[in-house]
Design a protein around this motif. Structure first.
Motif, mmCIF file in Angstrom:
data_model
loop_
_atom_site.group_PDB
_atom_site.id
_atom_site.type_symbol
_atom_site.label_atom_id
_atom_site.label_comp_id
_atom_site.label_asym_id
_atom_site.label_seq_id
_atom_site.Cartn_x
_atom_site.Cartn_y
_atom_site.Cartn_z
ATOM 1 N N ALA A 171 0.845 -1.188 0.000
ATOM 2 C CA ALA A 171 0.000 0.000 0.000
ATOM 3 C C ALA A 171 0.887 1.247 0.000
ATOM 4 C CB ALA A 171 -0.910 0.006 1.223
ATOM 5 N N PRO A 172 0.420 2.343 -0.602
ATOM 6 C CA PRO A 172 1.231 3.565 -0.591
ATOM 7 C C PRO A 172 1.363 4.117 0.828
ATOM 8 C CG PRO A 172 -0.938 4.006 -1.519
ATOM 9 C CD PRO A 172 -0.831 2.527 -1.309
ATOM 10 N N ILE A 200 8.336 13.481 -9.783
ATOM 11 C CA ILE A 200 9.353 13.325 -8.746
ATOM 12 C C ILE A 200 9.262 14.597 -7.919
ATOM 13 C CG2 ILE A 200 11.790 13.076 -8.191
ATOM 14 C CD1 ILE A 200 10.721 10.639 -9.601
ATOM 15 N N ALA A 201 8.892 14.453 -6.668
ATOM 16 C CA ALA A 201 8.735 15.611 -5.796
ATOM 17 C C ALA A 201 9.072 15.201 -4.368
ATOM 18 C CB ALA A 201 7.300 16.141 -5.865
ATOM 19 N N ALA A 254 2.720 8.848 -8.100
ATOM 20 C CA ALA A 254 1.778 8.462 -9.146
ATOM 21 C C ALA A 254 0.481 9.201 -8.850
ATOM 22 C CB ALA A 254 1.552 6.960 -9.142
ATOM 23 N N CYS A 255 -0.035 9.898 -9.837
ATOM 24 C CA CYS A 255 -1.237 10.719 -9.634
ATOM 25 C C CYS A 255 -2.325 10.333 -10.622
ATOM 26 C CB CYS A 255 -0.904 12.195 -9.816
ATOM 27 S SG CYS A 255 0.365 12.806 -8.689
ATOM 28 N N ASN A 276 5.475 5.815 -2.210
ATOM 29 C CA ASN A 276 6.071 4.995 -1.163
ATOM 30 C C ASN A 276 6.831 5.888 -0.195
ATOM 31 O OD1 ASN A 276 5.111 2.563 -2.219
ATOM 32 N ND2 ASN A 276 6.852 2.400 -3.601
ATOM 33 N N LYS A 277 7.214 5.336 0.920
ATOM 34 C CA LYS A 277 7.868 6.085 1.985
ATOM 35 C C LYS A 277 9.209 6.656 1.547
ATOM 36 C CE LYS A 277 9.143 5.863 6.807
ATOM 37 N NZ LYS A 277 9.262 5.038 8.003
ATOM 38 N N GLY A 278 9.433 7.911 1.934
ATOM 39 C CA GLY A 278 10.702 8.581 1.684
ATOM 40 C C GLY A 278 11.489 8.687 2.983
ATOM 41 N N SER A 279 12.609 9.359 2.929
ATOM 42 C CA SER A 279 13.465 9.452 4.114
ATOM 43 C C SER A 279 13.288 10.751 4.894
ATOM 44 C CB SER A 279 14.933 9.290 3.710
ATOM 45 O OG SER A 279 15.294 10.288 2.778
ATOM 46 N N SER A 280 12.492 11.681 4.388
ATOM 47 C CA SER A 280 12.271 12.960 5.076
ATOM 48 C C SER A 280 10.978 12.922 5.891
ATOM 49 C CB SER A 280 12.179 14.098 4.054
ATOM 50 O OG SER A 280 13.386 14.236 3.359
#
Length: 113
Positions: free
Chosen positions: A39-40, A56-57, A63-64, A72-76
């Protein structure tokens, strides 16, 4: 009571088989956590429909479709990810990280207000 080497070996083999079977059974029956991993992590609602279906943001791929974007999960931190998406895609009306919504004040900061 002393156990013979043969008996101790059989007990060890039985215990290993029991642990292996329990672990295998647990993996075979636990599809919900595996589905949750797919899941996102982030879900954002835009004020206007997205012009592009991919972006990419905030350092992650989005994905829109229409006014909904997922990633998916980022590091920030979620607020920083939200701000990056707002810069790229426009005003955000709702932002969730792992199902938890940002507060109105955080959304306003996300949009640069």
């Amino acid at each position: 009571m002393t156990l013979s080497v043969r008996t101790a070996s059989r007990i060890a083999i039985f215990a290993s088989a029991l642990v292996y079977t329990a672990a295998s059974f647990g993996l075979a029956t636990s599809t919900a956590p595996l589905a949750a991993q797919n899941a996102p992590y982030y879900t954002a609602t835009l004020a206007q429909p997205a012009e592009d279906d991919r972006a990419i943001a905030g350092g992650i791929a989005w994905a829109c479709k229409g006014t909904t974007c997922v990633a998916n999960k980022g590091s920030s931190r979620p607020a920083r990810i939200c701000r990056g998406l707002a810069r790229e895609m426009g005003e955000i009306t709702e932002f969730r990280a792992d199902g938890e919504a940002l507060e109105a004040k955080q959304i306003a900061r996300c949009n640069g207000n």
